[in-house]
Design a protein around this motif. Structure first.
Motif, PDB file in Angstrom:
ATOM      1  N   LEU A  88       0.814  -1.210   0.000  1.00 28.85           N
ATOM      2  CA  LEU A  88       0.000   0.000   0.000  1.00 28.85           C
ATOM      3  C   LEU A  88       0.854   1.270   0.000  1.00 28.85           C
ATOM      4  O   LEU A  88       0.575   2.227  -0.724  1.00 28.85           O
ATOM      5  N   ASP A 141       1.090  -4.874   8.308  1.00 26.39           N
ATOM      6  CA  ASP A 141       0.628  -4.836   6.928  1.00 26.39           C
ATOM      7  C   ASP A 141      -0.678  -5.619   6.902  1.00 26.39           C
ATOM      8  O   ASP A 141      -0.668  -6.833   6.985  1.00 26.39           O
ATOM      9  N   ASP A 154      -7.005   3.452   1.270  1.00 23.07           N
ATOM     10  CA  ASP A 154      -7.586   2.576   2.294  1.00 23.07           C
ATOM     11  C   ASP A 154      -8.343   3.437   3.317  1.00 23.07           C
ATOM     12  O   ASP A 154      -8.481   4.644   3.134  1.00 23.07           O
ATOM     13  N   HIS A 175      -8.269  -1.824  -0.163  1.00 24.86           N
ATOM     14  CA  HIS A 175      -7.099  -2.664  -0.460  1.00 24.86           C
ATOM     15  C   HIS A 175      -7.176  -4.043   0.156  1.00 24.86           C
ATOM     16  O   HIS A 175      -6.193  -4.793   0.103  1.00 24.86           O
ATOM     17  N   ASN A 201      -4.022  -1.923  -9.968  1.00 25.42           N
ATOM     18  CA  ASN A 201      -2.766  -1.286  -9.550  1.00 25.42           C
ATOM     19  C   ASN A 201      -1.750  -1.246 -10.671  1.00 25.42           C
ATOM     20  O   ASN A 201      -1.838  -1.997 -11.659  1.00 25.42           O
ATOM     21  N   GLU A 257      -5.466 -12.083  -1.715  1.00 24.14           N
ATOM     22  CA  GLU A 257      -4.532 -10.992  -2.041  1.00 24.14           C
ATOM     23  C   GLU A 257      -5.278 -10.008  -2.930  1.00 24.14           C
ATOM     24  O   GLU A 257      -5.698 -10.345  -4.041  1.00 24.14           O
ATOM     25  N   SER A 285      -4.410  -7.369  -4.702  1.00 17.63           N
ATOM     26  CA  SER A 285      -3.809  -7.200  -6.024  1.00 17.63           C
ATOM     27  C   SER A 285      -2.426  -7.844  -6.067  1.00 17.63           C
ATOM     28  O   SER A 285      -2.138  -8.731  -6.841  1.00 17.63           O
ATOM     29  N   GLY A 286      -1.548  -7.351  -5.168  1.00 19.35           N
ATOM     30  CA  GLY A 286      -0.129  -7.639  -5.321  1.00 19.35           C
ATOM     31  C   GLY A 286       0.436  -6.619  -6.290  1.00 19.35           C
ATOM     32  O   GLY A 286      -0.258  -6.192  -7.228  1.00 19.35           O
TER      33      GLY A 286
END
Ligand code: Z16
Length: 836
Positions: free
Chosen positions: A137, A289, A337, A375, A482, A670, A672-673
């Motif tokens: 992020l 995280d 976020d 996110h 992203n 997840e 996006s990653g």
């Protein structure tokens, strides 16, 4: 108002090539001047750090004209500006990047040569990285500011200048040890401090009613405490353009006026304590995280930077001579976020209480200016604040949130009469048990757009996370996949490939990443394949050097580099990868090496200090590395390394050196990653699940050039209802033996207790479905080995991965936000003097 009359607004050097010129000569002169006048040292006695500081100051001089021209243009104009609100900006080292942006890398190397001391690489290496973020992020925010500047959008990041960022990770006896990150200790030359623009922020206290001059009843907040926010700006250059945006980071200091009382009472001790309490606000980053700790100080930090930022934005509105009513035409706010989602209540408070607008008018402005990016779907990451805590810290904000909620729920009642359960589900206030403010609901109710960060994730936001909101406002929900900046993550991080791309696509390829497509026809050209492979090998040698230096493990640069770097989390499944390594090791021990190729499996990542299982996973990886690397039976087929202190700087060494990128999270978890994108851009092939942006990476690069495995999101959902992991153990050859070996202490010097909780975790509950995905994972790993055994086929797939990854540029993502969410246009910056 300035005491200096108009007419001498810039230094005499503004258009002077000695200061703004970009030749090696100019840079040498600038460095000599800074060594002497800024650092107070003679060139003969200069340390590497002195040279770093001198070069940084000389480069900083050269971006100042652009920075001021960008600001001047904004102040004078009326263009809508992007305000990117983020509790984290993981910007990485600045000097090398700024040299790239200005096109002065060779000049800097030449200037240093003239000093006759250390070279550019050595000088770049001493830079402390500001670790003002946890992971994806925070790094995303940094990539986005860079693309905003490169695409010439007027923008400001807003965040916190933590004195201590993410901890430095050391590995001792295989365990993670956290060390305080003292990034400011040597002086950090990339920030500009503007004490005169400090703003005051309130905390605690109470709310009272009063009658204003018109006799209307109003509410006012009387905070018990105040802190001052002092802006520290980090300039963000665009690539080869004049635009130089900024990230404005707030540092908390004690509000002088508040100390006075205590001083007068003679209570010096208390006055100083107040000061310490205020300055604690920006002291340290919370190192989680994706999990929410619910700590009061964290909410204080959020309110602190959001309030400073909104007040700052209202002030610049006044500077433009624009009324508060026009706020949404001058600013568009993106919430990274829910961390800054208190902005919804704070903007309402500023507009209604301080600027005396009516509720409806203020709500129109707030909802027209704020958008929210989600996110994560993980319930443990969704922020909630107990109303007791919330009300004691921000009593007026809690009132405002209740009012927003009452009006919103009234709207819902009209939409679905009698549906009490719907009201309960969508309410901003969670009412079962302890009452709490749901920050994602607050952000969603106020935002004009809510987006997820990859196609699959945005879909799940609508169907799983916020189905009720999506039914209420179908048009509000959207996706922006992203992206990562190809400047830092390709042009800067991968010099050999950057050179090859320059020769093949033209020198300005980093500004036109879609040109990577032109590599497609070269993917089968054996001459090009060889040059491609040579670039990769050079990067692998460089990383092998880092590994040798860090951990004395010698790795073979010609082996397959199989890499997983990211925060350590059970859902990211580093332990699935580790288990796979143990199985490979057993195959070697049993002489079943058919189809195996020499591999170096590399891990890196930090565990949240309070996340015990994540720390045990690190210990486990260290354990298997130690045992496997010491076993002569390997015959070079398998090496394991854990890279300590994975951060942006190390990432720049890692991504270019990868052959295989591990993206193996449980499907649906997840969001996006972004590491997955950096790997593909640098020509790594992915082994991955259908999760986050992996889905789109596979679509883009072609299914043949991606090793897919694992259950889909829907299949996982189905499995969940009746999953008995122990029944999967027998389906995998050697797995029983592997688990026994682990439990008997083979990877822990005979300690049979150490890894038992990990084995129990997998065989007992297996909340992340490792065992269900393991058989398919092993098949895919074999596919990877098979392709590796055919170098030409591998090179082809590698080239195609790079050629087809242009979509994952943050330039594409920022253009989508600009058009579909923010409604902003590029505004090229004209400079008083043209600096080539
Ligand atoms: C974070 O790094 C992410 C999500 C979150 O709720 C909190 C933090 Cl600190 C990550 C996601 O896990 C990752 O999938 C995504 O790529 C990244 O944010 C950027 O969107």
């Amino acid at each position: 108002s300035s005491p200096v009359p108009h007419g001498i607004p810039v230094p005499a050097s503004y258009g002077d090539p000695q200061r703004n010129g970009l030749t090696a000569n100019d840079l040498f002169d600038g460095m000599a001047e800074h060594l002497f006048y800024t650092l107070g040292t003679r060139a003969e006695g200069a340390s590497v750090h002195d040279l770093y500081m001198a070069l940084s100051h000389a480069v900083r001089d050269r971006l100042m004209t652009r920075h001021l021209a960008t600001k001047d243009q904004l102040r004078a104009g009326s263009a809508k500006v992007v305000a990117y609100f983020s509790a984290e900006f993981l910007i990485g080292p600045q000097l090398g990047n700024n040299l790239l942006m200005l096109g002065m890398q060779a000049e800097a190397a030449e200037a240093l040569r003239r000093f006759g001391g250390p070279g550019l690489d050595q000088v770049l290496d001493v830079e402390e990285e500001p670790g003002l973020g946890n992971g994806g992020l925070g790094r995303l925010a940094a990539c986005y500011l860079e693309s905003l500047a490169s695409l010439e959008f007027p923008a400001s990041g807003y965040g916190i200048r933590y004195e201590f960022g993410i901890f430095d990770q050391a590995i001792r006896d295989g365990w993670q040890v956290e060390i305080t990150d003292k990034w400011l200790k040597g002086g950090w030359p990339w920030e500009l401090v503007y004490p005169a623009q400090s703003v005051s922020v309130g905390f605690g206290g109470h709310v009272e009613s009063y009658g204003d001059e018109q006799g209307a009843e109003r509410r006012r907040w009387l905070p018990a405490h105040r802190a001052l926010g002092v802006p520290h700006d980090v300039p963000v250059l665009g690539y080869r353009v004049n635009s130089c945006d900024r990230i404005r980071l707030w540092r908390a200091v004690a509000a002088e006026s508040f100390d006075v009382h205590a001083f007068n009472e003679g209570d010096f001790q208390r006055a100083v304590q107040e000061k310490v309490a205020s300055e604690t606000l920006s002291k340290v980053l919370y190192p989680n995280d994706g999990t929410d700790q619910g700590k009061r100080l964290r909410l204080e930090q959020q309110h602190f930077f959001v309030s400073c930022s909104l007040q700052d934005m209202l002030r610049t509105l006044a500077l433009r001579g624009a009324p508060v009513q026009s706020f949404a035409e001058h600013w568009t706010v993106q919430l990274n976020d829910t961390h800054p989602s208190i902005a919804v209540a704070e903007l309402m408070r500023l507009l209604v209480d301080e600027h005396r607008l009516g509720w409806d008018e203020a709500w129109t402005i707030t909802t027209a200016s704020i958008a929210y990016t989600n996110h994560t779907l993980l319930p443990e990451a969704l922020e909630r604040w107990e109303v007791g805590l919330f009300g004691s810290l921000l009593p007026r904000h809690l009132e405002i949130i209740y009012e927003i909620n009452a009006r919103f729920l009234q709207q819902v009642r009209l939409h679905a009469p009698g549906d009490l359960d719907l009201l309960r589900r969508v309410s901003i206030i969670h009412e079962d048990g302890t009452k709490a403010v749901r920050m994602a609901h607050l952000a969603t109710v106020a935002a004009h757009h809510v987006n997820g960060v990859a196609a699959l994730h945005s879909q799940l936001v609508k169907t799983d996370l916020f189905p009720d909101f999506a039914a209420l406002w179908p048009g509000k929900f959207t996706n922006v996949t992203n992206g990562v900046t190809p400047r830092r993550w390709l042009a800067l991080a991968n010099p050999p490939l950057a050179r090859l791309l320059g020769e093949t696509l033209g020198d300005d390829w980093p500004a036109h990443i879609e040109r990577l497509r032109q590599l497609e026809p070269l993917a089968t050209d054996s001459g090009f394949q060889q040059r491609w492979a040579a670039c990769k090998l050079a990067c692998k040698r460089r990383l092998a050097g880092v590994i040798a230096e860090q951990s004395q493990v010698l790795v073979d640069p010609t082996s397959l580099f199989d890499i997983q770097v990211k925060r350590i989390h059970e859902y990211k499944r580093q332990h699935l990868n580790a288990l796979q390594v143990v199985l490979q090791y057993l195959r070697i021990k049993h002489g079943e090496t058919e189809g195996m190729v020499p591999r170096t499996v590399i891990f890196g990542g930090k565990a949240a200090p309070g996340y015990w299982m994540a720390k045990l996973i690190i210990r486990f990886i260290s354990g298997i590395a130690e045992t496997i690397n010491a076993d002569p039976d390997n015959r070079g087929l398998l090496r394991v390394a854990f890279l300590a202190d994975y951060n942006v700087k190390l990432g720049e060494r890692v991504y270019p050196a990868a052959d295989l990128s591990e993206q193996i999270s449980t499907a649906g978890l997840e969001a996006s990653g972004t590491g997955n994108m950096k790997f593909a851009l640098n020509g790594a092939l992915t082994i991955g699940t259908l999760d986050g942006a992996n889905v789109e990476i596979r679509q883009q690069v072609g299914t043949d050039n991606f090793f897919l495995f694992g259950h889909t999101t829907e299949q996982i959902a189905e499995l969940r209802s009746d999953y008995r992991p122990w029944e999967w153990v027998e389906k995998v050859p050697l797995l029983r033996e592997a688990l026994d070996l682990i439990e008997r202490g083979h990877f822990s010097n005979g300690d049979g207790e150490l890894f038992r909780p990990l084995v129990q975790n997998i065989v007992g509950r297996d909340s992340y479905f490792l065992l269900a995905d393991l058989p398919d994972y092993l098949v895919s790993q074999n596919d990877a080995s098979r392709l590796w055994a055919d170098p030409s086929a591998w090179q082809r797939a590698s080239i195609l991965n790079t050629a087809r990854s242009g979509y994952f540029s943050s330039d594409r993502a920022i253009r989508e936000y600009a058009e579909r969410v923010w409604g902003v246009e590029p505004l090229p910056v004209a400079m008083g003097c043209e600096v080539s």
